[in-house]
Scaffold this active site. Structure first.
Site, PDB file in Angstrom:
ATOM      1  N   CYS A 116      -5.823  -4.848  10.313  1.00  0.00           N
ATOM      2  CA  CYS A 116      -4.628  -5.413   9.712  1.00  0.00           C
ATOM      3  C   CYS A 116      -3.458  -4.849  10.469  1.00  0.00           C
ATOM      4  O   CYS A 116      -3.527  -3.737  10.990  1.00  0.00           O
ATOM      5  CB  CYS A 116      -4.618  -5.035   8.236  1.00  0.00           C
ATOM      6  SG  CYS A 116      -3.041  -4.583   7.573  1.00  0.00           S
ATOM      7  N   LYS A 126       4.691 -10.368  -6.683  1.00  0.00           N
ATOM      8  CA  LYS A 126       3.456 -10.726  -5.973  1.00  0.00           C
ATOM      9  C   LYS A 126       2.364  -9.693  -6.241  1.00  0.00           C
ATOM     10  O   LYS A 126       1.221 -10.064  -6.559  1.00  0.00           O
ATOM     11  CB  LYS A 126       3.728 -10.780  -4.461  1.00  0.00           C
ATOM     12  CG  LYS A 126       2.464 -10.849  -3.624  1.00  0.00           C
ATOM     13  CD  LYS A 126       2.756 -10.908  -2.148  1.00  0.00           C
ATOM     14  CE  LYS A 126       2.799  -9.586  -1.447  1.00  0.00           C
ATOM     15  NZ  LYS A 126       1.487  -8.930  -1.251  1.00  0.00           N
ATOM     16  N   ASN A 127       2.702  -8.416  -6.114  1.00  0.00           N
ATOM     17  CA  ASN A 127       1.668  -7.380  -6.220  1.00  0.00           C
ATOM     18  C   ASN A 127       1.194  -7.152  -7.651  1.00  0.00           C
ATOM     19  O   ASN A 127       0.223  -6.431  -7.873  1.00  0.00           O
ATOM     20  CB  ASN A 127       2.149  -6.071  -5.599  1.00  0.00           C
ATOM     21  CG  ASN A 127       2.163  -6.145  -4.081  1.00  0.00           C
ATOM     22  OD1 ASN A 127       1.716  -7.130  -3.500  1.00  0.00           O
ATOM     23  ND2 ASN A 127       2.691  -5.114  -3.447  1.00  0.00           N
ATOM     24  N   ASP A 135       6.921  -0.456   1.071  1.00  0.00           N
ATOM     25  CA  ASP A 135       7.263  -1.876   1.219  1.00  0.00           C
ATOM     26  C   ASP A 135       8.771  -2.114   1.329  1.00  0.00           C
ATOM     27  O   ASP A 135       9.199  -3.242   1.565  1.00  0.00           O
ATOM     28  CB  ASP A 135       6.704  -2.689   0.042  1.00  0.00           C
ATOM     29  CG  ASP A 135       5.199  -2.897   0.152  1.00  0.00           C
ATOM     30  OD1 ASP A 135       4.617  -2.535   1.192  1.00  0.00           O
ATOM     31  OD2 ASP A 135       4.606  -3.426  -0.812  1.00  0.00           O
ATOM     32  N   ARG A 148      -6.333   0.513   6.985  1.00  0.00           N
ATOM     33  CA  ARG A 148      -6.455   0.121   5.581  1.00  0.00           C
ATOM     34  C   ARG A 148      -7.891  -0.100   5.108  1.00  0.00           C
ATOM     35  O   ARG A 148      -8.271  -1.210   4.739  1.00  0.00           O
ATOM     36  CB  ARG A 148      -5.616  -1.128   5.308  1.00  0.00           C
ATOM     37  CG  ARG A 148      -4.164  -0.914   5.604  1.00  0.00           C
ATOM     38  CD  ARG A 148      -3.338  -2.134   5.324  1.00  0.00           C
ATOM     39  NE  ARG A 148      -2.915  -2.211   3.945  1.00  0.00           N
ATOM     40  CZ  ARG A 148      -2.102  -3.149   3.478  1.00  0.00           C
ATOM     41  NH1 ARG A 148      -1.649  -4.079   4.275  1.00  0.00           N
ATOM     42  NH2 ARG A 148      -1.740  -3.159   2.218  1.00  0.00           N
TER      43      ARG A 148
HETATM   44  C1  UD1 Z   1      -0.728  -2.057  -2.081  1.00  0.00           C
HETATM   45  C2  UD1 Z   1       0.271  -3.173  -2.021  1.00  0.00           C
HETATM   46  C3  UD1 Z   1       1.071  -3.073  -0.720  1.00  0.00           C
HETATM   47  C4  UD1 Z   1       1.688  -1.699  -0.575  1.00  0.00           C
HETATM   48  C5  UD1 Z   1       0.646  -0.601  -0.778  1.00  0.00           C
HETATM   49  C6  UD1 Z   1       1.240   0.799  -0.817  1.00  0.00           C
HETATM   50  C7  UD1 Z   1      -0.825  -4.937  -3.272  1.00  0.00           C
HETATM   51  C8  UD1 Z   1      -1.495  -6.247  -3.254  1.00  0.00           C
HETATM   52  N1  UD1 Z   1      -0.450  -4.447  -2.079  1.00  0.00           N
HETATM   53  O1  UD1 Z   1      -1.626  -2.210  -0.986  1.00  0.00           O
HETATM   54  O2  UD1 Z   1       2.089  -4.072  -0.740  1.00  0.00           O
HETATM   55  O3  UD1 Z   1       2.244  -1.558   0.707  1.00  0.00           O
HETATM   56  O4  UD1 Z   1      -0.063  -0.800  -2.016  1.00  0.00           O
HETATM   57  O5  UD1 Z   1       2.190   0.879  -1.818  1.00  0.00           O
HETATM   58  O6  UD1 Z   1      -0.600  -4.346  -4.317  1.00  0.00           O
HETATM   59  N2  UD1 Z   1      -6.721   3.743   1.653  1.00  0.00           N
HETATM   60  C9  UD1 Z   1      -7.925   4.236   2.113  1.00  0.00           C
HETATM   61  N3  UD1 Z   1      -9.078   3.822   1.495  1.00  0.00           N
HETATM   62  C10 UD1 Z   1      -9.079   2.968   0.437  1.00  0.00           C
HETATM   63  C11 UD1 Z   1      -7.851   2.474  -0.040  1.00  0.00           C
HETATM   64  C12 UD1 Z   1      -6.677   2.877   0.584  1.00  0.00           C
HETATM   65  O7  UD1 Z   1      -7.959   5.000   3.074  1.00  0.00           O
HETATM   66  O8  UD1 Z   1     -10.155   2.642  -0.071  1.00  0.00           O
HETATM   67  C13 UD1 Z   1      -5.454   4.169   2.277  1.00  0.00           C
HETATM   68  C14 UD1 Z   1      -4.732   3.034   2.980  1.00  0.00           C
HETATM   69  O9  UD1 Z   1      -5.196   2.849   4.281  1.00  0.00           O
HETATM   70  C15 UD1 Z   1      -3.293   3.534   2.929  1.00  0.00           C
HETATM   71  C16 UD1 Z   1      -3.223   4.260   1.595  1.00  0.00           C
HETATM   72  O10 UD1 Z   1      -4.561   4.579   1.261  1.00  0.00           O
HETATM   73  O11 UD1 Z   1      -3.051   4.443   3.965  1.00  0.00           O
HETATM   74  C17 UD1 Z   1      -2.607   3.476   0.455  1.00  0.00           C
HETATM   75  O12 UD1 Z   1      -3.178   2.178   0.412  1.00  0.00           O
HETATM   76  P1  UD1 Z   1      -3.284   1.320  -0.921  1.00  0.00           P
HETATM   77  O13 UD1 Z   1      -2.439   1.908  -1.983  1.00  0.00           O
HETATM   78  O14 UD1 Z   1      -4.711   1.081  -1.208  1.00  0.00           O
HETATM   79  O15 UD1 Z   1      -2.618  -0.035  -0.457  1.00  0.00           O
HETATM   80  P2  UD1 Z   1      -3.017  -1.460  -0.984  1.00  0.00           P
HETATM   81  O16 UD1 Z   1      -3.514  -1.321  -2.372  1.00  0.00           O
HETATM   82  O17 UD1 Z   1      -3.857  -2.141   0.027  1.00  0.00           O
END
Ligand code: UD1
Length: 430
Positions: free
Chosen positions: A116, A22-23, A312, A121
């Site tokens: 969320c 999925k990811n 995850d 996030r």
């Molecule tokens: C992706 C995965 C999700 C997984 C996560 C961590 C997809 C579609 N989803 O989510 O299944 O649980 O990686 O492995 O690939 N953050 C910020 N600012 C930002 C971006 C992120 O503060 O602009 C923080 C988030 O709140 C979190 C951390 O960084 O605490 C990691 O998040 P991120 O890696 O971005 O997760 P996703 O990409 O949303």
């Protein structure tokens, strides 16, 4: 709303097929927006998040056809540049259209994802990185309103260091940089296999990318990208979920269509817990039918970015620890508030103490079935793992969370001997 009814302690034995990730699928679908030519994906999982993103791309004017595991995408006629709140609120990965739209069309309007279940996030790193590439970005009425502000009308390469490692953030910036003028360096980049899969598709489309799979990704922008065909990597979280289920239920299960090299951190922990693991080029077999002492050993885990233990997989591994001999400490470092499954696992008889970002799980000899509620995607998977090992019947409510990310989970689990059925309100008329 559909529910799952699981009668636990059935012997899990046999072969189960993994789906595409999925990811990986979500950014690959978004990448099709970068070209007017056709992008074809195979090994696509059939699940709600993929349908949601397909719907979003169609709302932009793209053509998307899914036939089983094949997806054909054409973004030749895209003439809208907006991802509405209605779509983004159901799936925050919708933000992945921001980078491609901005790079190819010079504009995008994408709703902020909002709250969320597993924490705040934010998407500030996506915004900061795109600004460094020359985008003018404002947040207006809950939407990210972005325009390319350079004289040439194209994004321009830049050095970007993200404040934290972000998976979709890295993907958004990679996609945007493929069509920028000059070179982009993304430092502190995510190293997940899904990043490498995206880079492989982008290269097949004509992009110039190096360093994917490391924390420094270099992208030399090109004028245009072309169509390509690509096979999506296996879903390492789905694979891991089946392995945890096999260990918790003390079975002997082979997952076919897996990529063992993506699972190192998890396989180490499963071995530590007492499972016998064998791997081949595209399969992983877990045997737990002859555990010394009859139970897995409790194993402590700390979630980190890849190649560490995946957040995850935290809920599913916790379900294993609930039944283990001894006590384990489980620390979540990626997301705040990602222990919502704990209360539900305790309804099944688990003994867990929570203290902030850490849980101490005291293994018990047996869990017992109960009615529980799914709260987010991976929390639901943890409940399924626990229910398969619990004595008696468990009913899991609100499994739409599970349907977002698992392709035919109950059908696959039935194939290896689980007693699991979907109770659909529509059919029973409730
Ligand atoms: C992706 C995965 C999700 C997984 C996560 C961590 C997809 C579609 N989803 O989510 O299944 O649980 O990686 O492995 O690939 N953050 C910020 N600012 C930002 C971006 C992120 O503060 O602009 C923080 C988030 O709140 C979190 C951390 O960084 O605490 C990691 O998040 P991120 O890696 O971005 O997760 P996703 O990409 O949303």
């Amino acid at each position: 709303m559909d529910k799952l009814r699981i009668t636990g302690q059935r012997t899990l034995q046999g072969v189960v097929q993994a789906s595409g990730a999925k990811n990986a699928a979500l950014p690959l679908i978004a990448a099709a927006l970068l070209t007017a030519e056709t992008v074809q994906l195979s090994n696509a999982p059939q699940l709600m998040d993929v349908r949601t993103l397909a719907k979003l791309l169609r709302s932009l004017g793209a053509q998307v056809e899914q036939d089983g595991g094949q997806i054909r995408l054409s973004a030749a006629a895209v003439n809208h540049y907006e991802a509405s709140y209605e779509l983004v609120k159901t799936m925050r990965a919708s933000v992945l259209v921001l980078g491609p739209l901005l790079a190819r069309f010079g504009q995008a309007r994408v709703s902020l994802p909002g709250g969320c279940a597993i924490g705040a996030r934010p998407v500030d790193q996506h915004i900061k990185g795109l600004q460094a590439l020359g985008a003018d970005i404002a947040v207006e009425h809950g939407y990210i309103v972005a325009r390319v502000a350079t004289p040439s009308g194209r994004l321009r390469g830049a050095r970007i260091t993200t404040d934290m490692v972000t998976v979709t953030g890295t993907e958004n910036l990679m996609m945007a940089a493929t069509l920028a003028e000059g070179e982009t360096l993304i430092d502190n980049a995510a190293r997940e296999p899904e990043i490498v899969d995206l880079a492989n598709l982008l290269r097949a489309m004509g992009a110039q990318i190096r360093g994917d799979g490391t924390s420094q990704i270099r992208i030399q922008g090109v004028d245009a990208l072309h169509g390509a065909s690509h096979r999506i990597i296996p879903d390492r979280i789905e694979v891991g979920t089946f392995l945890c289920a096999a260990l918790a239920a003390r079975g002997d299960v082979t997952v076919q269509g897996a990529e063992p090299s993506h699972q190192d951190a998890l396989l180490d922990k499963l071995r530590e817990a007492g499972a016998q693991i064998d791997t081949g080029a595209d399969w992983i077999r877990l045997r737990a039918d002859a555990l010394p002492g009859g139970r897995p050993r409790a194993v402590s885990v700390r979630t980190t970015e890849y190649p560490g233990f995946a957040t995850d997989m935290q809920a599913q591994f916790m379900a294993v620890n609930c039944l283990a001999e001894g006590a384990a400490r489980m620390t979540e470092t990626i997301f705040e508030n990602r222990f919502m499954h704990v209360q539900e696992l305790m309804r099944l008889g688990a003994q867990i103490d929570i203290d902030g970002h850490t849980c101490v799980v005291h293994g018990v000899p047996q869990l017992s079935g109960a009615t529980v509620m799914a709260t987010d995607l991976r929390a639901s998977a943890g409940l399924v793992v626990a229910a398969l090992a619990a004595e008696g019947e468990t009913v899991i409510d609100r499994i739409y969370h599970l349907d977002r990310g698992y392709d035919a989970m109950e059908v696959k689990l039935r194939g290896v001997g689980a007693q699991i059925e979907r109770i659909s309100d529509r059919i029973s008329g409730k």
